[in-house]
Motif scaffolding. Structure first.
Motif, PDB file in Angstrom:
ATOM      1  N   UNK A 204       0.065 -59.584  20.313  1.00 18.89           N
ATOM      2  CA  UNK A 204      -0.611 -59.424  18.920  1.00 18.89           C
ATOM      3  C   UNK A 204      -1.119 -57.850  18.871  1.00 18.89           C
ATOM      4  N   UNK A 205      -1.648 -57.495  19.795  1.00 16.00           N
ATOM      5  CA  UNK A 205      -2.192 -56.164  19.913  1.00 16.00           C
ATOM      6  C   UNK A 205      -1.230 -55.072  19.365  1.00 16.00           C
ATOM      7  N   UNK A 206       0.036 -55.141  20.155  1.00 11.10           N
ATOM      8  CA  UNK A 206       0.884 -54.265  19.920  1.00 11.10           C
ATOM      9  C   UNK A 206       1.450 -54.223  18.633  1.00 11.10           C
ATOM     10  N   UNK A 207       1.852 -55.361  18.344  1.00 12.16           N
ATOM     11  CA  UNK A 207       2.605 -55.275  16.876  1.00 12.16           C
ATOM     12  C   UNK A 207       1.755 -55.232  15.630  1.00 12.16           C
ATOM     13  N   UNK A 208       0.353 -55.649  15.831  1.00  6.48           N
ATOM     14  CA  UNK A 208      -0.612 -55.188  14.838  1.00  6.48           C
ATOM     15  C   UNK A 208      -0.587 -53.748  14.697  1.00  6.48           C
ATOM     16  N   UNK A 209      -0.697 -52.944  15.893  1.00  6.60           N
ATOM     17  CA  UNK A 209      -0.819 -51.335  15.867  1.00  6.60           C
ATOM     18  C   UNK A 209       0.778 -50.891  15.091  1.00  6.60           C
ATOM     19  N   UNK A 210       1.863 -51.714  15.100  1.00  2.00           N
ATOM     20  CA  UNK A 210       3.123 -51.387  14.538  1.00  2.00           C
ATOM     21  C   UNK A 210       3.063 -51.613  12.900  1.00  2.00           C
ATOM     22  N   UNK A 211       1.779 -52.395  12.608  1.00  3.32           N
ATOM     23  CA  UNK A 211       1.994 -52.527  11.260  1.00  3.32           C
ATOM     24  C   UNK A 211       2.204 -54.018  10.784  1.00  3.32           C
ATOM     25  N   UNK A 212       2.576 -54.954  11.838  1.00  3.08           N
ATOM     26  CA  UNK A 212       2.915 -56.297  11.494  1.00  3.08           C
ATOM     27  C   UNK A 212       1.733 -57.089  11.060  1.00  3.08           C
ATOM     28  N   UNK A 213       1.778 -57.946  10.189  1.00  2.00           N
ATOM     29  CA  UNK A 213       0.792 -58.978   9.674  1.00  2.00           C
ATOM     30  C   UNK A 213       0.765 -60.050  10.821  1.00  2.00           C
ATOM     31  N   UNK A 214      -0.263 -60.027  11.770  1.00  2.00           N
ATOM     32  CA  UNK A 214      -0.294 -61.069  12.945  1.00  2.00           C
ATOM     33  C   UNK A 214      -1.266 -62.105  13.049  1.00  2.00           C
ATOM     34  N   UNK A 215      -0.835 -63.244  13.055  1.00  2.48           N
ATOM     35  CA  UNK A 215      -1.723 -64.494  12.879  1.00  2.48           C
ATOM     36  C   UNK A 215      -1.894 -65.048  14.626  1.00  2.48           C
ATOM     37  N   UNK A 216      -2.907 -65.273  15.163  1.00  7.44           N
ATOM     38  CA  UNK A 216      -2.916 -65.794  16.629  1.00  7.44           C
ATOM     39  C   UNK A 216      -3.516 -67.082  16.282  1.00  7.44           C
ATOM     40  N   UNK A 217      -2.900 -67.986  17.098  1.00  5.21           N
ATOM     41  CA  UNK A 217      -3.398 -69.432  17.156  1.00  5.21           C
ATOM     42  C   UNK A 217      -3.866 -69.807  18.619  1.00  5.21           C
ATOM     43  N   UNK A 218      -4.946 -70.275  18.614  1.00  3.27           N
ATOM     44  CA  UNK A 218      -5.465 -70.729  20.269  1.00  3.27           C
ATOM     45  C   UNK A 218      -6.118 -71.933  20.068  1.00  3.27           C
ATOM     46  N   UNK A 219      -5.609 -72.732  21.219  1.00  3.00           N
ATOM     47  CA  UNK A 219      -6.218 -74.267  21.219  1.00  3.00           C
ATOM     48  C   UNK A 219      -7.601 -74.322  21.577  1.00  3.00           C
ATOM     49  N   UNK A 220      -7.951 -73.074  22.683  1.00  7.56           N
ATOM     50  CA  UNK A 220      -9.429 -73.234  22.963  1.00  7.56           C
ATOM     51  C   UNK A 220     -10.432 -72.855  21.927  1.00  7.56           C
ATOM     52  N   UNK A 221     -11.782 -72.838  22.326  1.00 10.30           N
ATOM     53  CA  UNK A 221     -12.817 -72.342  21.182  1.00 10.30           C
ATOM     54  C   UNK A 221     -12.891 -70.793  21.269  1.00 10.30           C
ATOM     55  N   UNK A 222     -12.327 -69.977  22.243  1.00  8.18           N
ATOM     56  CA  UNK A 222     -12.232 -68.641  22.405  1.00  8.18           C
ATOM     57  C   UNK A 222     -11.170 -67.964  22.678  1.00  8.18           C
TER      58      UNK A 222
END
Length: 481
Positions: A204-222
Motif C-alpha cells: 500500500x505504501x509503495x503504490x501510494x508513493x507511485x501515485x496510485x489511489x490506495x484503499x486498505x481494508x482491515x478486519x481488525x480495529x487497528x
C-alpha cells in the motif's frame, strides 16, 4: 553411496540455506533439495525485492519534496514502472546467484526437484514441477536431480505461500498476490489492498508513493494488528496524511470482476456495505505453510492449523525429522527461520548450551513509510499478563538528527517491568526504525536493565539518541523534552 547424507534439507529459503551452511561448517555431509529457486520466496519474491521497490518509492518521495530541503529539480520526477521493477528483479537475481555460490563454497549438494518423504530417513526427489514464478537464474548443469536420497536427519524448510479467501481467489490479472504486485506490467490508477499486515501495508505504501489511489481494508480495529496500538495508531495517521484511505473493522465480502477492473464489496462491523471500484485488488490476508504433497501423512507427522508441530529445537514427533521456518508456524519471518535452523542443526550436531528459540525476543519490521519496528510485549499484552510496568515515550520531533533529516514524525516507546527494571518491550515508528530496533533486541538478549541503558553513551547527533531518551522518560528522567 553418493546419495547418502548426514543431513538433507528440503527447501532453500533463508531458513534452509543458512541451516545447510551451518551443517557444513559442523562437518556434516549436507544436501539441500529445491524445486524452484535458491533463496526461496524471501530472496526472490519477498523480503529483498520488496525493499528494492520501497527504496525507489523513498527516492521518489524525497524528490517530490525537494523544495523543503532547499533544492529545485529541473524537470519532472516520474516513475518508470518497467525500470523500477527491473531494478528490483536485478537485486533479487544478484542475491540468488550469491546463494548458489555459498552452496558451492561450502560443498553442499543442491538437488533439484520435488521432494517427498516416503519413510523415515528417506527422500524421493521427483522432477521439477513448473514453478509458481519462473526463476531468474537457470538451474546449473550437472547438479543432482531425480532419485532416492537418504539421511539420518531430514529438515523440512518448505516455507509458505499466500493465503486465499474462498470466492476471492487471486487470478493473476485482476486479483493479485505479492507475486503480481511485485512485478506489475503497468501502474494501476487505483488499488484495493485486502489486509494490513506487513505485506499489505508495504505494498500500500509503495503504490501510494507511485501515485496510485490506495484503499486498505482491515478486519481488525487497528492496522498492523500485531503492533502496539499506540504505534499502529500513529502509523495510520501518517499513512492517511500521505493520502491512503484506510477502513478498519471491515472485510471484503465479495469481489465483482469487470473487463479491466474490480468492484469490492466492503462490509463494516455494523453490517453496512459500500462498494469500491478499482483497477486491481491485492490479497494480503496472510500466508499458509507449504505442507502439502510432502508425505507428512504417510509418516504420521503432527500438524496444527496448516503448520508442522515442533519442539523448541525443531524436532517433530517423528524421530529424525525436523521442521523450521514458516512451515513450522509463526512468526513467519526470515530471521526467525534462520535462527531456528541454526538452533536445530546445532542440537543435531550435539553442541553444548544450545538454547531453544525465545519468540519474545524476535523483532518485527514493516518497511512502509513511516517504518515500524518492535520487539517483545506490547503495552496491552504486558497488562494482560498482570505485569506492573513503566512506559517511556520519545518523539522524533524533539530529536536534532530527525529534524535535520526532515523526518521528524515518529516515536519510540519502551516498556519496563517496574519491579526488576527488565526491558520487556520496545516499539517504534518513524524513519529508519528498522535499523534501530536491533539495539533493543541486543539489550533484551543480554537481560539489560534500565540502569544499564541509562548509563550507555549514545552518539550525537543520531536517531539512536531517542532510544535512551525513551528509557529516561519511563523513569521520569528525560532530558531533551
Amino acid at each position: 553411496m553418493s546419495n547418502a547424507y548426514d543431513v538433507i534439507i528440503i527447501g532453500s529459503g533463508p531458513g534452509g540455506y543458512v541451516t545447510a551452511i551451518r551443517a557444513a561448517q559442523l562437518g556434516l555431509k549436507t544436501a539441500i533439495v529445491e524445486r524452484e529457486h535458491l533463496g526461496g520466496i524471501c530472496l526472490n519474491w519477498g523480503c529483498i525485492p520488496t525493499k528494492a521497490l520501497l527504496r525507489s518509492a523513498e527516492i521518489l518521495d524525497h524528490a517530490n519534496h525537494a523544495k523543503s530541503y532547499g533544492l529545485t529539480l529541473n524537470g519532472t520526477m516520474t516513475a518508470d514502472v518497467k525500470d523500477v521493477v527491473a531494478r528490483s528483479r536485478g537485486v533479487s537475481a544478484r542475491l540468488n546467484g550469491g546463494v548458489a555460490f555459498l552452496m558451492k563454497k561450502n560443498k553442499i549438494d543442491v538437488i533439484w526437484g520435488e521432494a517427498k518423504l516416503t519413510k523415515p530417513g528417506e527422500v524421493v526427489v521427483g522432477k521439477m514441477t513448473k514453478p509458481v514464478v519462473e526463476p531468474q537464474n537457470p538451474v546449473p548443469k550437472g547438479v543432482k536431480g531425480e532419485g532416492t536420497y537418504t539421511a539420518k536427519h531430514i529438515i523440512v524448510a518448505t516455507g509458505a505461500r499466500p493465503r486465499a479467501l474462498p470466492g476471492i481467489e487471486p487470478d493473476g490479472k485482476l486479483i493479485w498476490t505479492y507475486f503480481e504486485a511485485m512485478k506489475p506490467d503497468f501502474m494501476p490508477k487505483s488499488l484495493v489492498v485486502m489486509g494490513s499486515g506487513a505485506i499489505g501495508i508495504e505494498f500500500a505504501s509503495f503504490y501510494r508513493s507511485m501515485g496510485v489511489d490506495v484503499t486498505v481494508v482491515e478486519l481488525m480495529a487497528n492496522i498492523m494488528p500485531v503492533e502496539d496500538v499506540e504505534i499502529s495508531t500513529f502509523a495510520r495517521k501518517q499513512l492517511e496524511k500521505r493520502g491512503l484511505t484506510i477502513i478498519t473493522e471491515a472485510k471484503v465480502s465479495k469481489v465483482e470482476k469487470g473487463a479491466n477492473s474490480i468492484t469490492a464489496h466492503v462490509e463494516t462491523k455494523d453490517g453496512k456495505i459500500q462498494t469500491i471500484t478499482a483497477d486491481r485488488l491485492i490479497s494480503a490476508v496472510g500466508v499458509q505453510g507449504n505442507i502439502e504433497n510432502l508425505g507428512l501423512e504417510t509418516l504420521g507427522v503432527k500438524t496444527d492449523r496448516g503448520c508442522i508441530v515442533i519442539d523448541g529445537y525443531g524436532k517433530t514427533n517423528v524421530p529424525g525429522l525436523y521442521a523450521i521456518g514458516d512451515v513450522a508456524g509463526p512468526p513467519m519471518l526470515a530471521h526467525k527461520a534462520e535462527h531456528e535452523g541454526v538452533i536445530c542443526i546445532e542440537k543435531i550436531a550435539g553442541l553444548p548450551n544450545v538454547h531453544p528459540m525465545d519468540k519474545a525476543k524476535i523483532p518485527g519490521c514493516t518497511y512502509c513509510n513511516p517504518q515500524v519496528a518492535s520487539v517483545g510485549l506490547t503495552e496491552a499484552k504486558a497488562k494482560e499478563q498482570g505485569r506492573d510496568i513503566r512506559v517511556g515515550r520519545y518523539s522524533f520531533a524533539a530529536n536534532g538528527k530527525a529534524i535535520a533529516l526532515g523526518e521528524d514524525q515518529g516515536m519510540i516507546k519502551t516498556i519496563f517491568d517496574k519491579k526488576t527494571g527488565e526491558l520487556i518491550g520496545a516499539h517504534m515508528v518513524g524513519a529508519e526504525v528498522t535499523e534501530l530496533i536491533q539495539g533493543f533486541v541486543v539489550a533484551m538478549n543480554l537481560e539489560t536493565t534500565e540502569e544499564e541503558l541509562m548509563h550507555t553513551i549514545f552518539p550525537h547527533p543520531t536517531l539512536s539518541e531517542m532510544m535512551k531518551e525513551s528509557v529516561l522518560d519511563a523513569y521520569g528522567r528525560v532530558l531533551n523534552a
